[in-house]
Enzyme design. Sequence first.
Site, PDB file in Angstrom:
ATOM      1  CG  ASP A 455      -2.488   0.575   0.555  1.00 51.67           C
ATOM      2  OD1 ASP A 455      -1.931   1.807   0.016  1.00 51.67           O
ATOM      3  OD2 ASP A 455      -2.989   0.661   1.969  1.00 51.67           O
ATOM      4  CG  ASP A 525      -9.168   2.657  -0.859  1.00 55.36           C
ATOM      5  OD1 ASP A 525      -8.893   1.634  -0.946  1.00 55.36           O
ATOM      6  OD2 ASP A 525      -8.655   3.592   0.227  1.00 55.36           O
TER       7      ASP A 525
END
Length: 716
Positions: A455, A525
């Site tokens: 990430d 997301d």
Amino acid sequence: MPAVTRTTCAGRPAWLLRTARNAMLLSVADGGGLVLDHWGGDGGGLGDGLGGDSYLPHTPWNRPSQAHFLDGVPLAYSTYGDRVYKEPGLVVAREDGTSVSRLTWREDRIEDDVLTLVFEDAGLVVEHRFAVLADHGIVVRDVRVCNQGPSPLRVERVASAVLGLPPARYDSWTLHGRWGDEYQLTRRELAAGKVVIDSRRGFTSHEANPWFALTRAGEDGPVWFGALAWSGNWSIVFETERNDALHVVAGINPFDSAWHLEPGEDFRTPSLACGYTENGLDEAARVLHRYQRDHVLPARHRHTPPPVHYNTWLATAFDVEVEHQIALATQAAELGVELFVVDDGWFGARNDDHAGLGDWTVDPAKFPRGLDQLVDEVHRLGMRFGIWLEPEMVNPDSDLFRAHPDWVLHLPDREPTMSRNQLVLNFAREDVREGVLSRLRALLTDHRIDFVKWDHNRPYTEVGWPQAPHERRREVWVRHVRGVYEVIGRLRAEFPDLMIETCAGGGGRVDLGILGLTDMAQVSDNTDPGDRLRMQHGFSRAYAPRAMVGWVADTPEPTTGRITPLDFRFHVAMQGVLGISGDILRWSEDDRKQARELITEYKRLRPTIQDGDQHWLVVPSDNEPCAVQYVSRDCRVAVVFVYQVRGVAGEGPRRIRLRGLDADRLYRRDSDGVVTTGAALMAVGLSSAFPPPPPPGHTEDWRSRVELWQAVEETR
């Protein structure tokens, strides 16, 4: 015919690059400029066959004395110092402060379908590389700048490629958005002047993506397209000239960036993959998909289907506890999941986003018997084990930062800007790379970890490298990205079976550079399936479905609060790599049963979805049907997803015509045994209608289905 041949064009040295789909004709203009005489369809008469005529447009001069200027002429590269006033691809400053270069062609080299053209000017040597992938219809371009003179040079701008198109009216197609709304396909009519899309955030960004397509205004026929392999600051400039010729410059963003070249040193740009097709944006996307599947994605797993995975984030966030993780893993295995991924919160002092980043050691309070208690149980359940990492970032409240506060990007006289309570490690520094690599190596050596979710959750600010020599400090933007590539590449070499997913606050870092090192990518997301349909449509204009991760989340949706049926959420997530999050322990038994059936169905469809050709039959909209199709490479299997998004009363069904089938072959629908011809499916198609919803409480909103059509042995 060979992919690369020498020829002439209007008496000038020229080179013809041919692929199965298109051709490029390059030549050297009088005075040394590199001209793109033709980029498009291959009629078989390029080069000498023209009898000395030129493809170049006849450009009206401002005055006769400017007859030898190259304004309005499609170029394959532009250098500051050429007789031209359009956007330069190359700017090099010399020790005396001048930055004008007048390159002349020196030689060419042709080897294994790769053309290299060498130009020079007083110790500055520039090599243009054209790698022709003839079967895929792709030409991959990059540039190498060498200092063969006695004094240092400063490269202030060097584009990967310049592309010129002849006079016409053009539309640009690009991908724009924001966090939670990435990959929105955007059309813009190009008029006189410049349009610039770029990132100055340090990474690819949520706001724009380094892919483009060009069509003639209002048409969906011929398409010129390109995708940049770079995960840092990038820039693509579209400049419409006074005669409507189009000039495109793509590469590393020159913002705040420069590269110092001592004598004997060189610099190579990232590559730009570019292509052309006669058959619209959808076909251009399929060309890029095939290229990525065969040449870009890591070879180790290129022919292995990415696994169905479960990620713990939406079930636990930072509240990681081993027994709960085992319960989630047990349920995931019962659903048919193949990979279990523990997200953020397993390490250091990580109980929220204020602490722990950089300390990649297992939290003993959360795993009193060590991480292997969970790892071993996941493997015993027949799944692979994955874990979340954010190796490029650090919290000030961490052991790593307390030991090495100088390891972050910073300026000595500026207060650092916090974002998500974290700072960015400076991967331009060798000690930072080695320090991070040693921690990751220890983690992967001590535990049987099969998968890493890598990430990246903030843009860069105060981008400084005060420890570097003064003349090298502006190299930090590029050296950082190269450092990230180096660390990931070394990990892949040391742990060859490791799979890696790229994530950056969702879809903030996806490009051909990072996809050369990672196996799959998060899109966003935002897991809302209605929003994801639009994002996945845009994403798949540039990137292959086998790299596109979708998540089935709980409802109401965590991002939007919208309520949607479980099968609709699955059918949207099944368009690429299927992932599941949410608290599956709270799902009803009916939901679990349906999920097991849908996962089983997905595994059967997966080879066609991930390795076949994708066709968007009806693009997503706010309240109408939408459909996407996948066809196996041998045209024997077709998978069709049909969606009704927020249905409106009174709208009638549409016909959805399939594409890419064998017209003479018979196909059988798996669900009911109906047999028809490929020709009928492509000419008449399927209805978008759904059967009446079962009572109680159902509406026509959010309906979906998947159809599998398989060829039968008989033909018409």
